[in-house]
Design an enzyme around this catalytic site. Structure first.
Site, short mmCIF file in Angstrom:
data_model
loop_
_atom_site.label_atom_id
_atom_site.label_comp_id
_atom_site.label_asym_id
_atom_site.label_seq_id
_atom_site.Cartn_x
_atom_site.Cartn_y
_atom_site.Cartn_z
N THR A 17 72.51 -39.25 -27.49
CA THR A 17 71.12 -39.69 -27.41
C THR A 17 70.94 -40.71 -26.29
OG1 THR A 17 70.77 -39.30 -29.77
CG2 THR A 17 69.26 -40.82 -28.69
N LYS A 25 70.22 -31.13 -40.14
CA LYS A 25 71.51 -30.46 -39.97
C LYS A 25 71.56 -29.14 -40.73
CE LYS A 25 73.35 -33.29 -37.09
NZ LYS A 25 73.37 -32.91 -35.66
N SER A 80 78.17 -37.35 -33.51
CA SER A 80 77.39 -38.57 -33.70
C SER A 80 78.21 -39.78 -33.29
CB SER A 80 76.99 -38.70 -35.17
OG SER A 80 76.13 -37.65 -35.54
#
Length: 532
Positions: A244, A200, A239
């Site tokens: 993903t 990050k 997140s």
């Protein structure tokens, strides 16, 4: 024949890092795992995965992240969102960290951030922990051995978990620190073993540098149709929203799972690997990602496992809900070899709505897309940040406020320009709750989400009948093959329609209150989208 693994003219001593012990440059995965095991940093797991615990820090520490307030960046940093550190405090921090490093072993990786050679950033990562070097070797892009002989980093990250900052001396909030100095091209990380701080920090760098080149940096995953790099879809989301999982679609080619740039040529992955959450990971629902947890070199972070059999427990979140695996992109069978794609045809904005109000999919006008991009509504999920223990509704502008050094409008205007130039179709997809809020309802079925996304990406959803949502004004399909009609109308999934209406109005007001900060900074069409 051996290949040079380091530029002989640019070692740590040439960067002022002197007096350290042994330094290992650009070790490959087997050697890094050997060092990590011998140093007691973790344990070798099934299939050669590396099992590790990050101690008390099992997520990012955004309150301990600072940007050095130098004249070079004074007028371009979004200071309301980025804590300033004085150059003097940074210099003290740097000197004290270098003194602390003396006599200790370090591991160095020289890597690329960005698959597009014209836009990439050359980054050197100096790690106290061998497994951190393994992690970042997965997550960034690996130069060819022959390229390393002439490698000169533009930025350097020094990650030293055993170093503790002194708040009084260094101007930090606690003993933990992530300090970015754009003028000195240096990032210092101390007192946290959470590996996500490495990646990050690089993302934050690119989020500052690329807009100046007219390139849109994005907290998104991306894929394209097989054999057609021009049919690109990007998935914005924080997140825990499904970036993903949903981008790793076996019927499409994965460009990348978390961070990308959008230039005039198209989309390019910043990274060379994936960092996937493993809680409740299913071999049936997510076979490709599940398989990586038993492959050589995959970093398994903060997962409970059987001490004798080494079997992983995907349901035990007693260490953290934010348990993860990190692996190279080529562990996914349908991953792009180049990390490149054309300009996006579809833009998906993922949100995890803990209120149970939003539909599973909605089609957005360009103005509505701008509104929802700047709003960045989702729910922080447990473990992604220290102290988050249950889903917490939040607005994170551009779906990535913690990593945005510039003001949100800079990214919003870039996105608006890109959509106008390409005519991309925009969708809002809720992967959160249905049938009630968190604690009452249930999580949106992933099977339904996948069916809706398939219809959106193959173009068939555009032929569906749509209704106008009474709360937000966007278009919602009335019926989609393979998806319950009830699911498409959230109010019908609740036992108490009046309770849904109250919850919806509460969420609408939250959106309105949050967007007030941007109302005078957007055009009339976006203002109309903001007021429904």
């Amino acid at each position: 024949m051996s290949h040079p693994r380091v530029n002989p003219n640019f070692k740590l001593e040439d960067q002022g890092i002197e007096g350290v012990g042994a330094v290992y440059y650009n070790l490959l995965e087997p050697a890094l795992i050997e060092h990590a095991v011998s140093r007691g940093e973790g344990k070798l797991g099934l299939g050669g995965a590396f099992l590790v615990s990050t101690g008390k820090h099992t997520g990012r520490s955004p309150k301990d992240k600072f940007v050095v307030r130098s004249p070079e960046v004074e007028d371009s940093i979004w200071w309301e969102n980025n804590k300033p550190m004085s150059p003097e405090s940074f210099d003290l921090l740097h000197a004290d960290m270098l003194a602390h490093m003396k006599g200790r072993e370090y591991f160095v990786q020289d890597l690329y951030a960005g698959a597009d050679a014209e836009q990439r950033l050359d980054v050197r990562v100096v790690s106290e922990l061998a497994w951190h070097n393994l992690f970042i070797r997965h997550l960034l892009r690996r130069p060819e051995a022959s390229e390393l002989a002439g490698f000169m980093p533009e930025f350097t990250i020094i990650n030293c978990p055993s170093f503790k900052a002194d708040p009084e001396r260094h101007g930090t909030r606690s003993e933990t620190v992530i300090a970015l100095n754009f003028e000195k091209k240096l990032i210092l990380i101390g007192n946290t073993e959470y590996s996500g701080e490495n990646k990050k920090s690089v993302f934050t760098l690119l989020n500052y540098i690329l807009p100046g080149r007219g390139v849109m940096p994005m907290h998104c995953s991306a894929n394209h149709a097989p054999g057609d790099e021009s049919d690109v879809a990007i998935f914005f989301g924080l997140s825990g929203t499904g970036k993903t999982t949903l981008s790793a679609d076996p019927s499409r080619v994965l460009i990348g799972d978390d961070e990308h740039g959008w230039s005039d040529k198209g989309v390019f992955n910043f990274e060379g690997g994936c960092y996937a959450k493993t809680i409740n990971l299913s071999p049936k629902a997510e076979p490709e990602i599940f398989a990586t947890t038993h492959k050589f070199g995959t970093v398994i972070e903060n997962m409970v496992y059987d001490a004798e059999t080494l079997e992983l427990d995907f349901e035990d979140s007693s260490i953290t809900e934010n348990m993860r695996c990190a692996y190279p992109l080529d562990y996914i069978s349908n991953a792009s070899a180049t990390g490149l794609g054309g300009v996006p045809k579809n833009i998906i904005m993922l949100t995890c709505d803990a209120y149970g109000v939003l539909p599973p999919i909605a089609r957005l006008t360009p103005a509505q897309a701008m509104y929802h991009f700047l709003s960045g509504f989702t729910s922080k999920t447990p473990g992604t940040e220290v102290g988050v223990t249950e889903p917490t509704p939040t607005f994170s502008t551009c779906f990535g406020a913690p990593f945005m050094p510039r003001r949100p409008e800079a990214y919003g205007e870039l996105l608006q320009q890109k959509i106008a130039a390409t005519g991309a179709t925009c969708w809002l997809v809720n992967t959160g709750w249905t049938g009630g809020a968190f604690g009452t309802g249930s999580r949106m079925p992933i099977k339904a989400t996948r069916a809706l996304l398939t219809a959106a990406l193959d173009g068939s959803l555009n032929d569906a009948q749509f209704r106008k949502d009474p709360n937000f004004g966007f278009e919602v399909p009335v019926s989609v093959p393979g998806v319950s009609d009830v699911l498409l109308e959230p109010r019908r999934t609740w036992d108490d329609g009046a309770a849904y209406d109250r919850q919806a109005q509460k969420l609408v007001q939250m959106f309105s209150d949050n967007f007030a900060q941007y109302f005078d900074k957007v055009d009339d069409q976006v203002r109309l989208a903001a007021i429904g």
